[in-house]
Motif scaffolding. Structure first.
Motif, PDB file in Angstrom:
ATOM      1  N   TRP A  12      -5.242  11.718  -0.576  1.00 17.03           N
ATOM      2  CA  TRP A  12      -4.626  11.840   0.761  1.00 17.03           C
ATOM      3  C   TRP A  12      -4.572  10.482   1.459  1.00 17.03           C
ATOM      4  O   TRP A  12      -3.539  10.079   2.000  1.00 17.03           O
ATOM      5  N   GLY A  13      -5.704   9.796   1.477  1.00 18.07           N
ATOM      6  CA  GLY A  13      -5.785   8.498   2.163  1.00 18.07           C
ATOM      7  C   GLY A  13      -4.882   7.467   1.510  1.00 18.07           C
ATOM      8  O   GLY A  13      -4.199   6.693   2.191  1.00 18.07           O
ATOM      9  N   THR A  14      -4.862   7.469   0.175  1.00 13.11           N
ATOM     10  CA  THR A  14      -4.041   6.493  -0.545  1.00 13.11           C
ATOM     11  C   THR A  14      -2.560   6.773  -0.300  1.00 13.11           C
ATOM     12  O   THR A  14      -1.769   5.845  -0.105  1.00 13.11           O
ATOM     13  N   LEU A  15      -2.183   8.046  -0.290  1.00  9.69           N
ATOM     14  CA  LEU A  15      -0.781   8.411  -0.031  1.00  9.69           C
ATOM     15  C   LEU A  15      -0.359   7.953   1.366  1.00  9.69           C
ATOM     16  O   LEU A  15       0.684   7.315   1.535  1.00  9.69           O
ATOM     17  N   VAL A  55      -5.023  -3.073   0.448  1.00  9.53           N
ATOM     18  CA  VAL A  55      -6.309  -3.084  -0.262  1.00  9.53           C
ATOM     19  C   VAL A  55      -7.455  -2.941   0.738  1.00  9.53           C
ATOM     20  O   VAL A  55      -8.381  -2.142   0.542  1.00  9.53           O
ATOM     21  N   ALA A  56      -7.383  -3.684   1.858  1.00 14.08           N
ATOM     22  CA  ALA A  56      -8.450  -3.623   2.870  1.00 14.08           C
ATOM     23  C   ALA A  56      -8.556  -2.226   3.467  1.00 14.08           C
ATOM     24  O   ALA A  56      -9.668  -1.683   3.624  1.00 14.08           O
ATOM     25  N   VAL A  57      -7.411  -1.615   3.765  1.00 18.72           N
ATOM     26  CA  VAL A  57      -7.411  -0.258   4.348  1.00 18.72           C
ATOM     27  C   VAL A  57      -8.008   0.738   3.350  1.00 18.72           C
ATOM     28  O   VAL A  57      -8.833   1.587   3.712  1.00 18.72           O
ATOM     29  N   LEU A  58      -7.621   0.611   2.088  1.00 22.58           N
ATOM     30  CA  LEU A  58      -8.111   1.565   1.077  1.00 22.58           C
ATOM     31  C   LEU A  58      -9.610   1.389   0.816  1.00 22.58           C
ATOM     32  O   LEU A  58     -10.326   2.379   0.647  1.00 22.58           O
ATOM     33  N   VAL A  59     -10.070   0.145   0.818  1.00 25.16           N
ATOM     34  CA  VAL A  59     -11.513  -0.092   0.624  1.00 25.16           C
ATOM     35  C   VAL A  59     -12.292   0.529   1.786  1.00 25.16           C
ATOM     36  O   VAL A  59     -13.269   1.255   1.581  1.00 25.16           O
ATOM     37  N   ALA A  60     -11.823   0.273   3.018  1.00 23.59           N
ATOM     38  CA  ALA A  60     -12.498   0.815   4.207  1.00 23.59           C
ATOM     39  C   ALA A  60     -12.485   2.344   4.185  1.00 23.59           C
ATOM     40  O   ALA A  60     -13.499   3.000   4.455  1.00 23.59           O
ATOM     41  N   TYR A  61     -11.340   2.924   3.836  1.00 25.19           N
ATOM     42  CA  TYR A  61     -11.216   4.381   3.802  1.00 25.19           C
ATOM     43  C   TYR A  61     -12.153   4.995   2.754  1.00 25.19           C
ATOM     44  O   TYR A  61     -12.843   5.988   3.017  1.00 25.19           O
ATOM     45  N   HIS A  62     -12.200   4.392   1.565  1.00 23.87           N
ATOM     46  CA  HIS A  62     -13.057   4.944   0.508  1.00 23.87           C
ATOM     47  C   HIS A  62     -14.539   4.777   0.836  1.00 23.87           C
ATOM     48  O   HIS A  62     -15.350   5.631   0.473  1.00 23.87           O
TER      49      HIS A  62
END
Lengths: 148, 70
Positions: A12-15, A55-62
Motif C-alpha cells: 500500500w505504502g509503496t503504491l 527511497v527516503a519516503v519508503l525507508v521512513a514508511y517501512h
C-alpha cells in the motif's frame, strides 16, 4: 490497517508513494518540456532528486510500519502473490521496452528526429517502468484482498 | 463432478473443542495469520504441505479438513 499483513501494508505504502512521486515527476518534466528547459542535465537532476525522495519516503514508511507491527517472513501466499503480480508487471515492462525499441528503429529508418531524442527515450522508458510498477503493486493488493 | 474449488472446515475445527486462535494455528503451521484468514474465507488454496500441516495441527486426516467442492 490492523488486519493487513506487513507485506500488504508495504505494498500500500509503496503504491501510494510511487504514484504520488511518479505523477510529480511527469508533471514537472512536462512543464519543463513546455518551457523548453528539459535538457539531459535538468532531466537527470529531476529524476535523481525524486528517486532519492522516493527511497527516503519508503525507508521512513517501512521503519514506521515495522515499529507498529513486527515484520513477518514471507509465507507461501506472499510468494505466490508476488510471483503472479510480478510476472504480469514484467510482461508489461517487456512489451513497453520492445515497443520503444521498435519506435526508435522505425523512427530512425523514416528519418523522424524525435525517435532519436535521448530525453524522449528516457522519459518513455521511465513511463513504462512507472506503469509496470503501478500495475504490479495494484495487482498485489487485489490478490491479497480478492484471492489468487 | 467437483467444481475444482478447494473447500475446508478450518474455521469449524478451530472453534470446536478447546478452540485455537488464528494466530496459534498460523504459528503451528508456519504461515501468517492473514494466510489462515484467507484459507478460512476460501480466498486462498494452500499448498499440499500447508494443508497437511493444518490437518496435523487438528489431528485429523487431510481429506476431512480439505476437499474439492461440488
Amino acid at each position: 490497517m490492523s488486519d493487513l499483513s506487513f507485506h500488504e501494508k508495504s505494498a500500500w505504502g509503496t503504491l501510494l508513494a510511487t504514484w504520488l512521486i511518479g505523477i510529480l515527476y511527469f508533471n514537472s518534466a512536462w512543464d519543463m518540456w513546455q518551457a523548453g528547459q528539459l535538457h539531459p542535465a535538468s532531466n537527470f537532476g529531476l529524476a535523481a532528486g525524486l528517486t532519492a525522495l522516493l527511497v527516503a519516503v519508503l525507508v521512513a514508511y517501512h521503519m514506521l510500519i515495522a515499529v507498529t507491527a513486527k515484520p513477518e517472513d514471507e509465507d507461501e501466499r506472499d510468494r505466490s502473490i508476488s510471483r503472479r503480480a510480478g510476472s504480469i508487471g514484467g510482461a508489461i515492462l517487456t512489451v513497453g521496452v520492445i515497443g520503444i525499441v521498435f519506435q526508435i528503429l522505425i523512427g530512425g529508418m523514416l528519418g523522424d528526429p524525435v525517435a532519436g531524442s535521448p530525453i524522449l527515450i528516457a522519459n518513455a522508458l521511465m513511463a513504462v517502468v512507472f506503469i509496470a510498477t503501478i500495475v504490479e503493486l495494484s495487482l498485489t493488493l487485489y490478490f491479497y484482498r480478492k484471492g489468487l | 463432478m467437483a467444481s475444482g474449488k478447494v473447500e475446508n472446515r478450518v474455521r469449524e475445527l478451530r472453534a470446536s473443542g478447546p478452540g485455537m486462535t488464528q494466530q496459534a494455528l498460523a504459528e503451528a503451521v508456519g504461515v501468517s495469520r492473514q494466510t489462515i484468514i484467507a484459507i478460512e474465507q476460501g480466498r486462498y488454496s494452500p499448498s499440499l504441505e500447508v494443508a497437511l500441516k493444518i490437518a496435523a495441527a487438528f489431528g485429523e486426516p487431510v481429506e476431512w479438513v480439505f476437499w474439492l467442492g461440488v
